[in-house]
Design a protein around this motif. Structure first.
Motif, PDB file in Angstrom:
ATOM      1  N   ARG A 132      24.821 -50.980 -24.336  1.00 23.86           N
ATOM      2  CA  ARG A 132      24.124 -50.613 -23.125  1.00 23.86           C
ATOM      3  C   ARG A 132      23.995 -52.020 -22.184  1.00 23.86           C
ATOM      4  O   ARG A 132      24.144 -51.957 -21.102  1.00 23.86           O
ATOM      5  N   TYR A 133      23.498 -53.028 -22.871  1.00 27.83           N
ATOM      6  CA  TYR A 133      22.955 -53.972 -22.083  1.00 27.83           C
ATOM      7  C   TYR A 133      23.597 -55.467 -21.697  1.00 27.83           C
ATOM      8  O   TYR A 133      23.593 -56.083 -20.787  1.00 27.83           O
ATOM      9  N   TRP A 190      21.294 -43.259 -27.467  1.00 31.65           N
ATOM     10  CA  TRP A 190      21.212 -44.516 -26.672  1.00 31.65           C
ATOM     11  C   TRP A 190      21.860 -45.726 -27.256  1.00 31.65           C
ATOM     12  O   TRP A 190      22.169 -46.645 -26.437  1.00 31.65           O
ATOM     13  N   GLU A 236      20.432 -42.950 -16.328  1.00 33.75           N
ATOM     14  CA  GLU A 236      20.638 -43.956 -17.387  1.00 33.75           C
ATOM     15  C   GLU A 236      21.229 -45.286 -16.743  1.00 33.75           C
ATOM     16  O   GLU A 236      20.893 -46.270 -17.209  1.00 33.75           O
ATOM     17  N   GLU A 237      22.334 -45.215 -16.023  1.00 37.20           N
ATOM     18  CA  GLU A 237      22.913 -46.326 -15.339  1.00 37.20           C
ATOM     19  C   GLU A 237      21.839 -47.167 -14.467  1.00 37.20           C
ATOM     20  O   GLU A 237      21.901 -48.464 -14.767  1.00 37.20           O
ATOM     21  N   VAL A 240      19.460 -48.975 -17.161  1.00 35.38           N
ATOM     22  CA  VAL A 240      20.232 -50.127 -17.594  1.00 35.38           C
ATOM     23  C   VAL A 240      20.118 -51.268 -16.882  1.00 35.38           C
ATOM     24  O   VAL A 240      19.781 -52.505 -17.127  1.00 35.38           O
TER      25      VAL A 240
END
Length: 252
Positions: A132-133, A190, A236-237, A240
């Motif tokens: 994700r990050y 996630w 979600e985007e 993030v």
């Protein structure tokens, strides 16, 4: 309406580690009337690294508690907080096990707590970071940690093949061992494990999640410090992007 002043203060955020403790506190509240208050730390402001909080948790991470009932005693690390709270506030062992009378069950619970604390949490946390990050996609990192998270899930899956809960005789008893694993496993998507994969590869874990999610105290605990709504892909985007602002600068 209760006029009792809460004696335990929980410093937290809406993360798997935070939910471990808020769920336990809600279970203790429902079972014994234990009151607590919550302080939400602002990660965007790096509040967890401010000197006042480092006096509570030198590692600068959530969750942590201060127990004014016992002279302002401070506890950090989720496994330590879990054991502290049950030691002092679960006298009937509703969510834990008597270390003297039920020594084997007590040991089993500790084993699963530490398996989750030392395995599932760190590995899934890294899976989330790389999936994700991370500022750049590194396939090796993504695959390495998602694969290891799935391996650890398979250990839990096997344990639950003939049981309802992780520790305790027979089919087990809902306990702090389950509370420690539930928030992480609940967040599998996630970490890059799709719902389809999860249902196919971990059917026992899926049922285990369902049993725990039915509990009112669990629902309440998942709303601490605030309740998160189901997110769209766009949500979600955006989440993030906001998280990257502090995650990629939190190096102390």
């Amino acid at each position: 309406m209760s006029t009792v002043t809460p004696k335990i203060k929980l410093y937290t955020q809406g993360t798997p580690n935070g939910y471990k403790i808020s769920i336990l506190l809600e279970e203790l509240k429902a079972a014994y009337g234990l009151e607590y208050m919550t302080k939400k730390l602002d990660f965007q402001k790096n509040e967890q690294k401010e000197p006042w909080f480092l006096e509570i948790n030198p590692n600068g991470r959530i969750p942590a508690i201060v127990d004014e009932t016992r002279g302002g005693f401070k506890v950090f690390e989720t496994a330590a907080i879990t054991l502290y709270l049950t030691q002092h506030y679960d006298p009937e062992f509703k969510f834990s096990f008597d270390p003297v009378k039920d020594a084997n069950d007590y040991s089993e619970a500790l084993q699963w707590i530490f398996f989750i604390h030392g395995g599932v949490g760190p590995m899934q946390g890294q899976a989330v970071h790389f999936f994700r990050y991370a500022p750049e996609k590194i396939p090796y990192g993504v695959n390495r940690y998602i694969t290891e998270t799935k391996r650890l899930y398979s250990v839990l899956e096997s344990r639950l093949s003939s049981r309802d809960y992780l520790a305790g005789t027979g089919r087990g008893k809902y306990s702090i061992a389950d509370m420690n694993g539930f928030p992480w496993v609940r967040g599998h998507a996630w970490a890059g494990i799709t719902e389809e994969e999860f249902e196919k590869d971990f059917p026992n874990l899926k049922k285990w999640l369902g049993r725990i999610e039915e509990r009112k105290a669990v629902y309440e605990g998942l709303g601490v410090p605030v309740r998160h709504q189901k997110m769209t892909k766009e949500d979600e985007e955006e989440a993030v992007k906001e998280a990257q602002k502090w995650i990629l600068t939190d190096r102390k």
